[in-house]
Design an enzyme around this catalytic site. Structure first.
Site, PDB file in Angstrom:
ATOM      1  N   ASN A 278      -5.772  -3.742  20.799  1.00  0.00           N
ATOM      2  CA  ASN A 278      -4.497  -4.466  20.700  1.00  0.00           C
ATOM      3  C   ASN A 278      -3.541  -3.711  19.786  1.00  0.00           C
ATOM      4  O   ASN A 278      -3.907  -3.321  18.672  1.00  0.00           O
ATOM      5  CB  ASN A 278      -4.768  -5.866  20.138  1.00  0.00           C
ATOM      6  CG  ASN A 278      -3.491  -6.608  19.792  1.00  0.00           C
ATOM      7  OD1 ASN A 278      -2.456  -6.428  20.439  1.00  0.00           O
ATOM      8  ND2 ASN A 278      -3.566  -7.452  18.772  1.00  0.00           N
TER       9      ASN A 278
ATOM     10  N   GLN B 141      12.416 -14.623   6.991  1.00  0.00           N
ATOM     11  CA  GLN B 141      11.133 -15.278   6.758  1.00  0.00           C
ATOM     12  C   GLN B 141      10.961 -15.350   5.238  1.00  0.00           C
ATOM     13  O   GLN B 141      10.542 -14.387   4.601  1.00  0.00           O
ATOM     14  CB  GLN B 141       9.992 -14.492   7.409  1.00  0.00           C
ATOM     15  CG  GLN B 141       8.657 -15.211   7.331  1.00  0.00           C
ATOM     16  CD  GLN B 141       7.501 -14.401   7.901  1.00  0.00           C
ATOM     17  OE1 GLN B 141       7.528 -13.166   7.892  1.00  0.00           O
ATOM     18  NE2 GLN B 141       6.464 -15.082   8.380  1.00  0.00           N
TER      19      GLN B 141
ATOM     20  N   ALA C 193      40.166  45.931  -8.343  1.00  0.00           N
ATOM     21  CA  ALA C 193      38.886  45.469  -8.896  1.00  0.00           C
ATOM     22  C   ALA C 193      39.074  45.012 -10.334  1.00  0.00           C
ATOM     23  O   ALA C 193      39.843  45.587 -11.095  1.00  0.00           O
ATOM     24  CB  ALA C 193      37.856  46.577  -8.820  1.00  0.00           C
TER      25      ALA C 193
ATOM     26  N   LYS D  96       8.780  -0.952   2.661  1.00  0.00           N
ATOM     27  CA  LYS D  96       8.042  -0.086   3.587  1.00  0.00           C
ATOM     28  C   LYS D  96       8.872   0.320   4.792  1.00  0.00           C
ATOM     29  O   LYS D  96       8.901   1.500   5.166  1.00  0.00           O
ATOM     30  CB  LYS D  96       6.765  -0.781   4.056  1.00  0.00           C
ATOM     31  CG  LYS D  96       5.966   0.079   5.035  1.00  0.00           C
ATOM     32  CD  LYS D  96       4.635  -0.517   5.406  1.00  0.00           C
ATOM     33  CE  LYS D  96       4.752  -1.616   6.428  1.00  0.00           C
ATOM     34  NZ  LYS D  96       3.441  -1.991   6.999  1.00  0.00           N
TER      35      LYS D  96
ATOM     36  N   ASN E 140      38.726  27.141  -8.990  1.00  0.00           N
ATOM     37  CA  ASN E 140      39.427  26.003  -8.406  1.00  0.00           C
ATOM     38  C   ASN E 140      39.531  24.786  -9.312  1.00  0.00           C
ATOM     39  O   ASN E 140      40.260  23.850  -9.000  1.00  0.00           O
ATOM     40  CB  ASN E 140      38.730  25.581  -7.100  1.00  0.00           C
ATOM     41  CG  ASN E 140      37.254  25.228  -7.325  1.00  0.00           C
ATOM     42  OD1 ASN E 140      36.604  25.744  -8.222  1.00  0.00           O
ATOM     43  ND2 ASN E 140      36.728  24.358  -6.488  1.00  0.00           N
TER      44      ASN E 140
ATOM     45  N   ARG F 291       0.812  -1.221   0.000  1.00  0.00           N
ATOM     46  CA  ARG F 291       0.000   0.000   0.000  1.00  0.00           C
ATOM     47  C   ARG F 291       0.846   1.273   0.000  1.00  0.00           C
ATOM     48  O   ARG F 291       0.314   2.364  -0.217  1.00  0.00           O
ATOM     49  CB  ARG F 291      -0.951  -0.003   1.206  1.00  0.00           C
ATOM     50  CG  ARG F 291      -2.161  -0.898   0.999  1.00  0.00           C
ATOM     51  CD  ARG F 291      -3.047  -0.915   2.227  1.00  0.00           C
ATOM     52  NE  ARG F 291      -2.520  -1.777   3.278  1.00  0.00           N
ATOM     53  CZ  ARG F 291      -3.068  -1.920   4.481  1.00  0.00           C
ATOM     54  NH1 ARG F 291      -4.157  -1.236   4.795  1.00  0.00           N
ATOM     55  NH2 ARG F 291      -2.528  -2.724   5.381  1.00  0.00           N
TER      56      ARG F 291
ATOM     57  N   THR G 231       2.428 -13.742  11.526  1.00  0.00           N
ATOM     58  CA  THR G 231       3.264 -13.165  12.579  1.00  0.00           C
ATOM     59  C   THR G 231       3.846 -14.230  13.498  1.00  0.00           C
ATOM     60  O   THR G 231       4.986 -14.104  13.968  1.00  0.00           O
ATOM     61  CB  THR G 231       2.441 -12.166  13.401  1.00  0.00           C
ATOM     62  OG1 THR G 231       1.211 -12.797  13.818  1.00  0.00           O
ATOM     63  CG2 THR G 231       2.117 -10.928  12.584  1.00  0.00           C
TER      64      THR G 231
END
Length: 485
Positions: free
Chosen positions: A181, A79, A434, A26, A397, A19, A85
């Protein structure tokens, strides 16, 4: 060693996160200077666990490489198939067992996409788990709207958790419960190992659910409890970029509040953004539209902003930095930077020095009291103390193949529109005229003039641009001058 030190913390970070609509895994999406999983690992480290294991799956080599950078002590378990889970936690425990680790104590399981979770909340979870003598302790939260969440069902007399009921399966009475939960748990290690071997896969997804462990240990006569998070926003998980932006906002608010309570003035928190690794001293002022990123440190009395972005930059005491982009720079005590300055890596501004409007610097060391006021590029250079670099100067430079260094001494005065073609050295107390292109060293106390003689060609406009506005203006000026005579 703390009595509540966990035997292990297991971070679940194997999912793809479709998603997010991203080629980036993710858990590697970032907010406030850390990846999602980086935040969770940092919070877990605050518990000083004996073992910290991150379960990886999708894009595992990429995630592993990232983890080795942010926390080389992390173990990883793979896994290979996302089978739930419970299966993921079993992979983590197998990884430890295969290396000879025998777990005894508490195992805490956290989700790798909960960047707002704090070490303090995890510590309270572990303390509650130990104090109540639980086999499993669920981190729960009381939320304003529990729609879609699994409800915590407790025994009215003992307060023990009797079930976690998913919203779709909940009765009307259970749906009225606002305690949910979080997906974060503390387990007795030995009971967890045993229960994971008994988890079944006869469900609609054919997966091993970690929540099934709660029922298994309850049936065996053990207590399941819950610890309520002080702030329900800590348990927010990230599944899409809208939620990522919301978590970034919440974490940024937390970081700015901490800074303000420590003595920092943040004029407009809504337009100010900081990373977790940014540090402040007291009496700093941060003006609107400012981003402070990476390892940036701002010392006492300094002002940063408005509209500045500093990355991995140190700002000295009393310095003022406005409308500036800086990366990997050091800004000295009382220095003044901006507006519209660009300080690139390796820039080191001495005390009370100045990098003014539209000045760009890179790999440049600028001495105390030296000023580069405006419209100049200073690259690969060393400038001494109390020198003034004229407007529109360029330190040339790069010769197309290699970078070369320019040295300008102390108490020098260089003219406007100078080109310093490196390698070249301007001695102490020297001046340059200058419009000069300096290609040779200038001895101390000398004046260098490196420009062609001016030659005026009279009447050029009338001959080459007859009838033009310039020719007409010149003719009018000539007539006026002749009339005055």
């Amino acid at each position: 060693m703390s009595a509540n030190r966990p035997a292990a913390v297991v971070v679940l970070a194997a999912g793809e996160g479709t998603r997010m609509k991203s080629a980036t895994p993710k858990v590697l999406h970032a907010l406030c200077g850390r990846s999602l999983v980086g935040h969770v690992v940092a919070a877990s480290r605050e518990l000083d666990p004996e073992h910290l294991v991150v379960v990886v799956g999708h894009a595992r080599e990429q995630v592993r490489a990232h983890l080795s950078e942010v926390d080389p002590g992390v173990r990883t378990a793979v896994q290979h198939e996302q089978r739930g889970t419970g299966h993921a936690v079993r992979m983590a425990l197998d990884e430890l067992s295969d290396s000879g680790v025998v777990l005894d104590g508490t195992v805490i399981v956290v989700c790798g996409d909960t960047p707002l979770l704090t070490g303090e909340t995890l510590r309270r979870l572990g303390e509650t788990h130990a104090a109540d003598g639980n086999a499993v302790t669920v981190l729960s939260a009381e939320v304003p709207d529990a729609t879609g969440y699994g409800r915590i069902v407790r025994d009215a007399a003992s307060g023990a958790v009797t079930a976690i009921v998913e919203h779709k399966d909940a009765s009307e009475a259970q749906r009225a419960v606002r305690e949910i939960n979080s997906g974060v748990f503390a387990f007795d290690a030995r009971l967890l190992v045993d229960a994971l071997g008994k988890v079944r896969t006869d469900n609609s997804q054919g997966e091993e659910y970690l929540t099934d462990v709660l029922g298994i240990v309850r049936e065996a006569g053990h207590r399941v409890g819950a610890a309520v998070a002080a702030d329900h926003r800590e348990i927010l998980g990230i599944n899409n970029r809208v939620q990522l932006a919301e978590a970034r906002r919440l974490l940024n608010e937390r970081l700015l509040e901490r800074a303000m309570l420590a003595g920092v003035t943040v004029v407009d928190p809504a337009s100010t953004f900081v990373d977790v690794s940014v540090s402040f001293e007291q009496d700093v002022t941060v003006h609107p539209g400012t981003q402070l990123l990476g390892s940036t440190h701002v010392a006492s009395g300094a002002e940063v902003g408005p509209h500045s972005r500093l990355t991995d930059t140190s700002v000295g005491e009393g310095a003022v930095v406005s409308f500036t982009v800086a990366e990997g720079a050091r800004i000295g005590v009382g220095a003044n930077v901006g507006p519209y300055a660009y300080l690139r890596p390796g820039t080191d501004l001495g005390p009370r020095s100045k990098a003014g409007a539209y000045v760009e610097m890179k790999n440049a060391s600028v001495g105390e009291g030296t000023k580069v006021p405006h419209l100049s590029y200073v690259g690969d250079a060393t400038i001494g103390e109390f020198t003034n670099i004229g407007a529109a100067s360029v330190f040339v430079n790069y010769d197309g193949e290699a970078k070369h260094h320019t040295t300008v001494g102390s108490h020098c005065r260089t003219g406007s529109d100078n080109m310093f073609v490196a390698p070249v050295t301007i001695g102490d107390g020297a001046y340059t005229a200058a419009g000069s292109v300096i290609t040779k060293d200038v001895p101390p106390g000398s004046l260098a003039v490196a420009r062609g003689q001016q030659r005026n060609i009279e009447g050029w406009v009338a001959r080459k641009r007859p009838g033009s506005a310039a020719a007409q203006a010149a003719a009018a000026a000539r007539r006026e001058s002749e009339g005055e005579r």
